[in-house]
Design a protein around this motif. Sequence first.
Motif, PDB file in Angstrom:
ATOM      1  N   THR A  67      -9.394  -3.972   0.997  1.00  0.00           N
ATOM      2  CA  THR A  67      -9.431  -4.740  -0.251  1.00  0.00           C
ATOM      3  C   THR A  67      -8.686  -6.065  -0.110  1.00  0.00           C
ATOM      4  OG1 THR A  67      -9.565  -2.714  -1.559  1.00  0.00           O
ATOM      5  CG2 THR A  67      -8.823  -4.704  -2.709  1.00  0.00           C
ATOM      6  N   GLY A  68      -7.593  -6.069   0.659  1.00  0.00           N
ATOM      7  CA  GLY A  68      -6.830  -7.298   0.833  1.00  0.00           C
ATOM      8  C   GLY A  68      -5.333  -7.124   0.754  1.00  0.00           C
ATOM      9  N   HIS A  69      -4.874  -5.867   0.713  1.00  0.00           N
ATOM     10  CA  HIS A  69      -3.440  -5.600   0.665  1.00  0.00           C
ATOM     11  C   HIS A  69      -3.036  -4.810   1.890  1.00  0.00           C
ATOM     12  CE1 HIS A  69       0.521  -5.002  -1.140  1.00  0.00           C
ATOM     13  NE2 HIS A  69       0.440  -3.736  -0.781  1.00  0.00           N
ATOM     14  N   GLN A  70      -2.053  -5.282   2.635  1.00  0.00           N
ATOM     15  CA  GLN A  70      -1.649  -4.645   3.879  1.00  0.00           C
ATOM     16  C   GLN A  70      -0.234  -4.076   3.767  1.00  0.00           C
ATOM     17  OE1 GLN A  70      -2.284  -7.227   7.266  1.00  0.00           O
ATOM     18  NE2 GLN A  70      -4.108  -8.137   6.335  1.00  0.00           N
ATOM     19  N   PRO A  71       0.099  -3.082   4.625  1.00  0.00           N
ATOM     20  CA  PRO A  71       1.465  -2.557   4.622  1.00  0.00           C
ATOM     21  C   PRO A  71       2.487  -3.674   4.812  1.00  0.00           C
ATOM     22  CG  PRO A  71       0.035  -1.165   5.956  1.00  0.00           C
ATOM     23  CD  PRO A  71      -0.776  -2.372   5.580  1.00  0.00           C
ATOM     24  N   LYS A  72       3.592  -3.573   4.098  1.00  0.00           N
ATOM     25  CA  LYS A  72       4.714  -4.509   4.118  1.00  0.00           C
ATOM     26  C   LYS A  72       4.461  -5.788   3.325  1.00  0.00           C
ATOM     27  CE  LYS A  72       7.410  -2.773   7.900  1.00  0.00           C
ATOM     28  NZ  LYS A  72       8.357  -3.081   8.972  1.00  0.00           N
ATOM     29  N   MET A  73       3.272  -5.930   2.706  1.00  0.00           N
ATOM     30  CA  MET A  73       3.133  -6.954   1.668  1.00  0.00           C
ATOM     31  C   MET A  73       3.909  -6.464   0.437  1.00  0.00           C
ATOM     32  SD  MET A  73      -0.821  -8.289   1.661  1.00  0.00           S
ATOM     33  CE  MET A  73      -1.395  -9.521   2.809  1.00  0.00           C
ATOM     34  N   LYS A  74       4.466  -7.375  -0.325  1.00  0.00           N
ATOM     35  CA  LYS A  74       5.245  -6.985  -1.497  1.00  0.00           C
ATOM     36  C   LYS A  74       4.386  -6.227  -2.505  1.00  0.00           C
ATOM     37  CE  LYS A  74       8.841 -10.559  -1.728  1.00  0.00           C
ATOM     38  NZ  LYS A  74       9.379 -11.628  -2.588  1.00  0.00           N
ATOM     39  N   SER A  75       4.931  -5.108  -2.974  1.00  0.00           N
ATOM     40  CA  SER A  75       4.213  -4.320  -3.971  1.00  0.00           C
ATOM     41  C   SER A  75       5.203  -3.719  -4.960  1.00  0.00           C
ATOM     42  CB  SER A  75       3.401  -3.205  -3.304  1.00  0.00           C
ATOM     43  OG  SER A  75       4.256  -2.322  -2.594  1.00  0.00           O
ATOM     44  N   ILE A  76       4.672  -3.363  -6.122  1.00  0.00           N
ATOM     45  CA  ILE A  76       5.447  -2.678  -7.160  1.00  0.00           C
ATOM     46  C   ILE A  76       4.794  -1.331  -7.414  1.00  0.00           C
ATOM     47  CG2 ILE A  76       5.929  -2.649  -9.644  1.00  0.00           C
ATOM     48  CD1 ILE A  76       6.519  -5.629  -9.465  1.00  0.00           C
ATOM     49  N   SER A  77       5.614  -0.293  -7.509  1.00  0.00           N
ATOM     50  CA  SER A  77       5.114   1.038  -7.840  1.00  0.00           C
ATOM     51  C   SER A  77       5.527   1.385  -9.269  1.00  0.00           C
ATOM     52  CB  SER A  77       5.669   2.076  -6.860  1.00  0.00           C
ATOM     53  OG  SER A  77       5.199   3.372  -7.208  1.00  0.00           O
TER      54      SER A  77
END
Length: 434
Positions: free
Chosen positions: A140-150
């Motif tokens: 989709t366009g999101h990779q591990p270690k890109m900033k994310s919020i859970s």
Amino acid sequence: MKKIHFLYNYLSRHNYFFKKKLEKILDYHEWASERIENEKNKKFVNTVKHAYQNSLFYRDLYNQHGVNINSIKSLQDITLLPSINKEQVRKRSKDILTRDSFTKLKGYTSGTSGTPLVVYRNPGAILEENAYLWAHRFLTGHQPKMKSISLRGDLDANTLEGYDPFTCTLYLSSYQLREENTEWYFKRIARFKPNAIFSYPSSIEALCNLLETRNYKLDIPYVFTSSETVYDFQREKVKKVLGAKIVDWYGNAERSIALEQLSDETYIEAPLYSFNEYFPDHIYTTSFLNSIFPLIRYEVEDVVQIDDSSISQNQKIISIQGRKDDFLVFSDGTKIGRMSGTLKGVNHIKYTQFVQNDPSFFVVNVVPSQGYNQQDEELLVKKISSKVGEVPFSVNKVSESEIIRTKAGKYKLIVNNFYNRKTEKTFQTEEKDS
């Protein structure tokens, strides 16, 4: 949440073996449909034979139904096997376990439709499930270690936030989404600048409702949802307030099915995750992930709309409509689902819920936001009437606390209090198109 906890989670889910599985699953997405179909056949036959040889439950079941295990040679033979349901799994979960179950880890379903099920997984299955999720995000366009919020209930009710430096994930409480915390959530998210938010649909909707009351807007590329049905009006609200596109993952706690949303908001089966048989009011799922707790022709009571023009090897799902009781059902047997479309374009509403207690009438409970007026209500009535015809209903303004949620805290758009398995047999149903 302590740093050592984050480190343990990272090492257990993002190690060398995870990377190998992620590479393998990304490769699956490039395979030709014929190759996928051949591999499905192999996995299916191996799963059935392994279950028969190592699971007391399946040995008893197949012997009872006179199944000749040697006659199961491909997916074309799947109808020779009996289906199983939640009640069977609930009663005999330990008997389903296979001999290689010494590494088992216990899990539970949410108990949305009754007592939670106990299910078992091994570390390999957990790792592979995580790899499937990340393959979906990666494509989709999101990779591990890109900033994310859970925003998924990871924190306890008294903790507002936690940060995992190993995955660059900011955990925010889904229990503290209250009016007095609106500015704090807005500033915290804006300062962090995530590429994505991982959330339940109802949690991201609650956040958007808070931000909307103060005209706060954010610019976030993606919101990844799972675990609940995503409604059209929620997609619309998230796009308006967060500027984000919802990308949904449909699965279950039993890990027997996974559908991944495409850019056009349709879904496809996660390749080689399972084999699925689609029926008007349920799905039979056969998982290929979890050898210690095999689920073969396991009934999932969800309704999906299939694109009949798509080929069987690459089945396309137009929409996921929810459970079989997520419908309004009327005296003549007509069933109407996907009421979320009636809410699109109606302003100044936090939550809407359709509640039906008998087949001749239903109630629309509305939690209004600031600015809700007669024009909004008239538009809502007009849109609902265009869907249900002459069936009478009323619109009631209620407080947020009056919105009905499941035992697991999940929000359902339609709460049907009379339609169940017993009444279902009474109706010769005719489902209206959305």
